[in-house]
Scaffold this active site. Structure first.
Site, short mmCIF file in Angstrom:
data_model
loop_
_atom_site.label_atom_id
_atom_site.label_comp_id
_atom_site.label_asym_id
_atom_site.label_seq_id
_atom_site.Cartn_x
_atom_site.Cartn_y
_atom_site.Cartn_z
N LYS A 130 -2.14 -7.11 -3.30
CA LYS A 130 -2.78 -8.48 -2.56
C LYS A 130 -1.86 -9.41 -3.06
O LYS A 130 -2.38 -10.45 -3.57
CB LYS A 130 -4.24 -8.47 -2.89
CG LYS A 130 -5.17 -7.59 -2.12
CD LYS A 130 -6.44 -7.86 -2.44
CE LYS A 130 -6.90 -9.17 -1.28
NZ LYS A 130 -6.89 -9.00 0.09
N GLU A 156 -1.89 -1.08 9.24
CA GLU A 156 -2.97 -2.06 9.14
C GLU A 156 -3.27 -3.15 10.19
O GLU A 156 -2.40 -3.38 11.12
CB GLU A 156 -2.91 -2.84 7.69
CG GLU A 156 -3.12 -2.02 6.33
CD GLU A 156 -2.95 -2.88 5.36
OE1 GLU A 156 -3.43 -4.06 5.40
OE2 GLU A 156 -2.77 -2.51 4.07
N ARG A 173 -7.02 -3.37 -9.44
CA ARG A 173 -6.11 -3.67 -8.36
C ARG A 173 -5.35 -4.78 -8.86
O ARG A 173 -4.14 -5.01 -8.78
CB ARG A 173 -7.04 -3.82 -6.96
CG ARG A 173 -5.90 -3.97 -5.94
CD ARG A 173 -6.35 -3.50 -4.97
NE ARG A 173 -7.55 -4.86 -4.31
CZ ARG A 173 -8.31 -4.86 -3.25
NH1 ARG A 173 -7.98 -3.92 -2.37
NH2 ARG A 173 -8.88 -5.87 -3.09
#
Length: 357
Positions: A204, A240, A103
């Site tokens: 992220k 989210e 990721r």
């Protein structure tokens, strides 16, 4: 609380080559989810156009950075979060670290940054955890949260990728991110990400998190645990919570928003989907309307920090809906299995855990 007054026997860690102590005097019952300075951090650097070379452990402390660094001026940075766990037989394990490494590479590519290889990433995390092994809580008392931070540390005044990059890996002992089930407020004014694949909601990025502060600060002042954000395209579908994925349960069906570029592909999220499928539940990744969620039997959140956390209620304007929680809830059943795998009380048939000591 004082976490630095520690007595114990010293031993040499053969992996890191640094002295560590066996922890015997920390009051783990007072541990929260707050910054706790540990002993060592790992630093690895890379010039633009090169590959990362081997890094090294250094004492934990403040870092010096050029005021022109792109991380400070233009937000060129991404981070990961994973944990080291103490198992029932006293060993230390990581949970699916290769997923975090992959990721990070996806996020680095999006931000025009070099990234460490999978092996370099895992080795850096492993060395950091072992060098700070005295900070890994005993079984049932928490875990060691590990934060790999990749950032543009080279100087640039122009809006261009930095000439130099740093991977910094540091850690902190933590317990539960939230205390008890969550009561969420639906946010209809602010959005956390651009809908679709054009934005950065699916990585992220350091730039993803400060924008939620206005909504979460107001919600917590009103007594809510956190905020549930809607999609910016229609304002009708859930996305989210501020820092974790969300699941909706109706009967034998479990749904979660699809990772379409705006939703972070959480590693806990992915693991819970696999566990639920093994248990015979129907799991769907798709758009979920706010109305559908308000009609659900159960709602829960997943993430490295929150693990699996039940949602007791969701409030939208004047409407408040309560959901099933407690020991008999599906979320707690899934959490028990996940934590069991992470701590060795249940068989890890998928090879998710990596023993490092």
């Amino acid at each position: 609380m004082t976490l630095h007054s520690v007595s114990g026997n010293c031993e040499r860690n053969s992996e890191s080559g640094v002295d560590v102590e066996n922890c015997t005097d920390i009051n783990w019952d007072e541990l929260g989810f707050n910054p706790v300075p540990t002993d060592f951090m790992y630093v690895m650097k890379c010039a633009k156009g090169d590959n990362f070379a081997e890094g090294s452990l250094v004492p934990f402390g403040n870092i010096e950075i050029n005021p022109f660094a792109t991380i400070l001026n233009y937000g060129q940075g991404i981070f990961e979060g994973l944990k080291a766990y103490r198992t029932e037989d006293g060993h230390i394990v990581l949970f699916r670290p290769e997923q975090n490494a992959q990721r990070m590479k996806i996020g680095a590519d999006r931000f025009c940054m070099p990234s460490p290889s999978i092996d370099q990433f895992i080795n850096a995390v492993k060395q950091t955890a072992l060098a700070n092994k005295r900070w890994v809580p005993p079984l049932g008392k928490g875990s060691l949260y590990i934060r790999p931070l990749l950032m543009g540390t080279g100087a640039s005044l122009s809006v261009v990728p930095a000439p130099e990059y740093t991977l910094l890996v540091y850690c902190c002992p933590v317990t539960n991110y939230h205390k008890g089930a969550l009561n969420l407020k639906v946010e209809s004014k602010f959005y956390r990400a651009i809908s679709g694949t054009g934005g950065t909601g699916g990585i992220k990025s350091v730039t993803n998190y400060a924008p939620v502060y206005a909504a979460t600060t107001a919600a917590r002042a009103d007594g809510f645990s956190d905020v549930l954000f809607l999609d910016s395209s229609t304002g009708k579908n859930i996305e989210e919570v501020s820092a974790c994925n969300v699941f909706v349960v109706k009967g034998n069906s479990i749904c979660t928003p699809e990772t379409n570029g705006a939703i972070l592909p959480g590693i806990t999220r992915k693991s819970i989907i696999e566990i639920a499928l093994d248990l015979g539940y129907q799991v769907m990744e798709r758009a979920i309307s706010l109305e559908e969620m308000l009609d659900a039997d159960e709602v829960f959140c997943t993430g490295t920090a929150v693990v699996v956390n039940s949602v007791s209620s969701v409030t939208f304007t004047e409407t408040r809906v309560e959901y099933k929680t407690g020991a008999e809830s599906l979320s707690q059943k899934l959490r028990k299995i996940l934590v069991g795998i992470q701590t060795g009380s249940m068989e890890d048939s998928r090879g998710w855990t990596v023993r490092i000591d």
